[in-house]
Design a protein around this motif. Structure first.
Motif, PDB file in Angstrom:
ATOM      1  N   VAL A  90       0.830  -1.206   0.000  1.00  0.00           N
ATOM      2  CA  VAL A  90       0.000   0.000   0.000  1.00  0.00           C
ATOM      3  C   VAL A  90       0.867   1.261   0.000  1.00  0.00           C
ATOM      4  O   VAL A  90       0.552   2.247  -0.685  1.00  0.00           O
ATOM      5  CB  VAL A  90      -0.975   0.001   1.193  1.00  0.00           C
ATOM      6  N   ASP A  91       1.961   1.261   0.738  1.00  0.00           N
ATOM      7  CA  ASP A  91       2.843   2.436   0.744  1.00  0.00           C
ATOM      8  C   ASP A  91       3.389   2.714  -0.657  1.00  0.00           C
ATOM      9  O   ASP A  91       3.419   3.865  -1.121  1.00  0.00           O
ATOM     10  CB  ASP A  91       3.999   2.219   1.706  1.00  0.00           C
ATOM     11  N   LEU A  92       3.823   1.658  -1.341  1.00  0.00           N
ATOM     12  CA  LEU A  92       4.333   1.801  -2.705  1.00  0.00           C
ATOM     13  C   LEU A  92       3.237   2.314  -3.631  1.00  0.00           C
ATOM     14  O   LEU A  92       3.466   3.206  -4.458  1.00  0.00           O
ATOM     15  CB  LEU A  92       4.858   0.452  -3.201  1.00  0.00           C
ATOM     16  N   LEU A  93       2.042   1.769  -3.490  1.00  0.00           N
ATOM     17  CA  LEU A  93       0.904   2.193  -4.310  1.00  0.00           C
ATOM     18  C   LEU A  93       0.597   3.672  -4.084  1.00  0.00           C
ATOM     19  O   LEU A  93       0.363   4.420  -5.046  1.00  0.00           O
ATOM     20  CB  LEU A  93      -0.320   1.343  -3.955  1.00  0.00           C
ATOM     21  N   LEU A 151       3.096  10.247  -7.480  1.00  0.00           N
ATOM     22  CA  LEU A 151       4.083  10.560  -8.506  1.00  0.00           C
ATOM     23  C   LEU A 151       3.543  10.508  -9.925  1.00  0.00           C
ATOM     24  O   LEU A 151       4.076  11.174 -10.817  1.00  0.00           O
ATOM     25  CB  LEU A 151       5.261   9.569  -8.417  1.00  0.00           C
ATOM     26  N   HIS A 152       2.499   9.726 -10.178  1.00  0.00           N
ATOM     27  CA  HIS A 152       2.196   9.268 -11.536  1.00  0.00           C
ATOM     28  C   HIS A 152       2.022  10.394 -12.558  1.00  0.00           C
ATOM     29  O   HIS A 152       2.424  10.275 -13.706  1.00  0.00           O
ATOM     30  CB  HIS A 152       0.969   8.351 -11.523  1.00  0.00           C
ATOM     31  N   ASP A 153       1.431  11.507 -12.162  1.00  0.00           N
ATOM     32  CA  ASP A 153       1.151  12.600 -13.104  1.00  0.00           C
ATOM     33  C   ASP A 153       1.920  13.881 -12.801  1.00  0.00           C
ATOM     34  O   ASP A 153       1.624  14.923 -13.394  1.00  0.00           O
ATOM     35  CB  ASP A 153      -0.355  12.928 -13.099  1.00  0.00           C
ATOM     36  N   ILE A 157       5.191  11.578 -18.753  1.00  0.00           N
ATOM     37  CA  ILE A 157       5.685  10.324 -18.185  1.00  0.00           C
ATOM     38  C   ILE A 157       7.203  10.379 -18.017  1.00  0.00           C
ATOM     39  O   ILE A 157       7.737  10.072 -16.938  1.00  0.00           O
ATOM     40  CB  ILE A 157       5.255   9.132 -19.057  1.00  0.00           C
ATOM     41  N   VAL A 158       7.907  10.785 -19.052  1.00  0.00           N
ATOM     42  CA  VAL A 158       9.368  10.893 -18.962  1.00  0.00           C
ATOM     43  C   VAL A 158       9.751  12.002 -17.979  1.00  0.00           C
ATOM     44  O   VAL A 158      10.675  11.834 -17.166  1.00  0.00           O
ATOM     45  CB  VAL A 158       9.974  11.163 -20.346  1.00  0.00           C
ATOM     46  N   ILE A 159       9.044  13.115 -18.039  1.00  0.00           N
ATOM     47  CA  ILE A 159       9.330  14.208 -17.093  1.00  0.00           C
ATOM     48  C   ILE A 159       9.139  13.736 -15.663  1.00  0.00           C
ATOM     49  O   ILE A 159       9.923  14.068 -14.767  1.00  0.00           O
ATOM     50  CB  ILE A 159       8.434  15.428 -17.387  1.00  0.00           C
ATOM     51  N   GLY A 160       8.099  12.934 -15.427  1.00  0.00           N
ATOM     52  CA  GLY A 160       7.851  12.418 -14.086  1.00  0.00           C
ATOM     53  C   GLY A 160       8.981  11.544 -13.580  1.00  0.00           C
ATOM     54  O   GLY A 160       9.376  11.626 -12.402  1.00  0.00           O
ATOM     55  N   VAL A 161       9.537  10.695 -14.447  1.00  0.00           N
ATOM     56  CA  VAL A 161      10.687   9.870 -14.063  1.00  0.00           C
ATOM     57  C   VAL A 161      11.883  10.759 -13.747  1.00  0.00           C
ATOM     58  O   VAL A 161      12.635  10.506 -12.789  1.00  0.00           O
ATOM     59  CB  VAL A 161      11.018   8.861 -15.177  1.00  0.00           C
ATOM     60  N   GLN A 162      12.064  11.815 -14.529  1.00  0.00           N
ATOM     61  CA  GLN A 162      13.162  12.745 -14.262  1.00  0.00           C
ATOM     62  C   GLN A 162      12.979  13.440 -12.910  1.00  0.00           C
ATOM     63  O   GLN A 162      13.944  13.603 -12.150  1.00  0.00           O
ATOM     64  CB  GLN A 162      13.246  13.782 -15.384  1.00  0.00           C
ATOM     65  N   MET A 163      11.743  13.853 -12.606  1.00  0.00           N
ATOM     66  CA  MET A 163      11.474  14.503 -11.321  1.00  0.00           C
ATOM     67  C   MET A 163      11.739  13.553 -10.170  1.00  0.00           C
ATOM     68  O   MET A 163      12.263  13.957  -9.117  1.00  0.00           O
ATOM     69  CB  MET A 163      10.029  15.014 -11.288  1.00  0.00           C
ATOM     70  N   HIS A 193       8.479   2.179 -12.564  1.00  0.00           N
ATOM     71  CA  HIS A 193       7.513   1.358 -13.310  1.00  0.00           C
ATOM     72  C   HIS A 193       6.084   1.873 -13.120  1.00  0.00           C
ATOM     73  O   HIS A 193       5.294   1.885 -14.071  1.00  0.00           O
ATOM     74  CB  HIS A 193       7.595  -0.105 -12.878  1.00  0.00           C
ATOM     75  N   LEU A 194       5.749   2.297 -11.924  1.00  0.00           N
ATOM     76  CA  LEU A 194       4.414   2.845 -11.680  1.00  0.00           C
ATOM     77  C   LEU A 194       4.156   4.066 -12.555  1.00  0.00           C
ATOM     78  O   LEU A 194       3.047   4.252 -13.073  1.00  0.00           O
ATOM     79  CB  LEU A 194       4.262   3.204 -10.199  1.00  0.00           C
TER      80      LEU A 194
END
Length: 321
Positions: A186-189, A195-197, A222-228, A254-255
């Motif tokens: 649940v913590d990971l979720l 983070l997702h958006d 999506i890529v910007i989110g991974v960078q953040m 991955h999320l």
């Protein structure tokens, strides 16, 4: 000067008032004549307007995001209210504008949503995830951007503060649903829901009319989110002197990259963890229901039971609750 807000316009109403120009296009009809297809907005919504027998000078004298003064009349076409214009000009008299008519940001709602997010992130049992949340929440510049960001240019949560509302709702839904399944972390979720958006902060322009930034169009949220996420993890590692768990980072990445659920919808990877599958479906549920409710609320057909046919979803919607 008194004006009627978009959400109170009715069929057959004469208009002589200001709007913000949300979008403009010049098109050619079957007879070869030009016309303007416009979107006019205020804090309550957006409405389509058309100026027939237009020319290039009509198009060039008005700019997206600017205030314009319009003359025209409303009419219902295929169940949707629109404006047929007889005139439109850039607004030169700023005294004609009351900023409150056009500011759609709800500070009270933003405070409530942000408070919910802070409480959830602060309650995480996983130390690494809770500390990662603190990195974001201590960043005043980030919080100010998050407060006013939109979750979309059109469709769901397409308004200043919409991303914050969507994020808080999604985290609250995950908080309720996640514990029902034994294998769900649940913590990971919850951190994934946060983070997702977030990349939409930089994907969508926050000022004036909602539109995609250059970075948004070239890179995408999506890529910007991974960078953040990478930037926040680097900050946490610098502050603590400890490496962030590599597998946990991979799970968070991955999320973010799988939350659209399908390759054709923009996800570089299909959801492959239980948390990613759950996040995708809850995210899709919140987006779809918000969009459908907007269709019902904006429908102007005289049928009290059904909306007009909605081409984007291939059906009518039942309006009675």
């Amino acid at each position: 000067m008194s004006r009627t807000p978009v959400n109170r316009l009715v069929d057959g109403q004469s208009l002589d008032q200001p709007f913000r120009l949300a979008d403009k296009q010049i098109r050619v009809n079957r007879q070869g004549g030009k016309y303007l297809l416009l979107k006019l907005a205020d804090r309550t919504g957006t409405i389509v307007a058309m100026l027939w027998n237009a020319d290039d000078s009509d198009y060039e004298k008005i700019d997206r995001g600017d205030y314009v003064h319009v003359l025209g009349r409303t009419q219902v076409h295929q169940g949707t209210l629109q404006i047929i214009l007889t005139g439109i000009d850039p607004l030169t008299d700023k005294d004609e504008i009351d900023p409150a008519d056009f500011d759609s940001f709800d500070a009270g709602a933003a405070d409530a949503a942000l408070g919910s997010i802070q409480n959830i992130l602060g309650s995480l049992n996983n130390d690494s995830l809770r500390q990662l949340g603190e990195v974001f929440l201590r960043d005043e510049s980030f919080l100010q951007q998050l407060r006013v960001a939109s979750a979309a240019v059109t469709n769901h949560h397409a308004y200043p503060g919409g991303l914050l509302r969507h994020t808080a709702d999604l985290m609250e839904m995950c908080q309720a649903i996640g514990p029902r399944y034994d294998r769900v972390d649940v913590d990971l979720l919850l951190m994934g829901a946060f983070l997702h958006d977030l990349g939409k902060i930089h994907e969508i322009s926050p000022g004036g009319e909602l539109s995609y930034t250059d970075r948004g169009q070239l890179v995408g949220h999506i890529v910007i989110g991974v960078q953040m996420l990478g930037t926040a993890i680097a900050k946490l590692e610098a502050d603590t002197g400890q490496p962030f768990p590599s597998e946990l980072r991979m799970q968070l990445e991955h999320l973010i990259v799988s939350h659209h659920g399908q390759l054709e919808f923009g996800s570089p990877r299909l959801p492959a963890t239980i948390e990613a599958v759950l996040l995708h479906h809850v995210d899709n549920l919140d987006a779809k229901l918000t969009s459908y409710l907007s269709m019902i609320e904006s429908d102007l057909t005289n049928n009290e039971n059904w909306t007009n046919y909605q081409p984007s979803i291939g059906r009518k919607l039942w309006k009675k609750s």
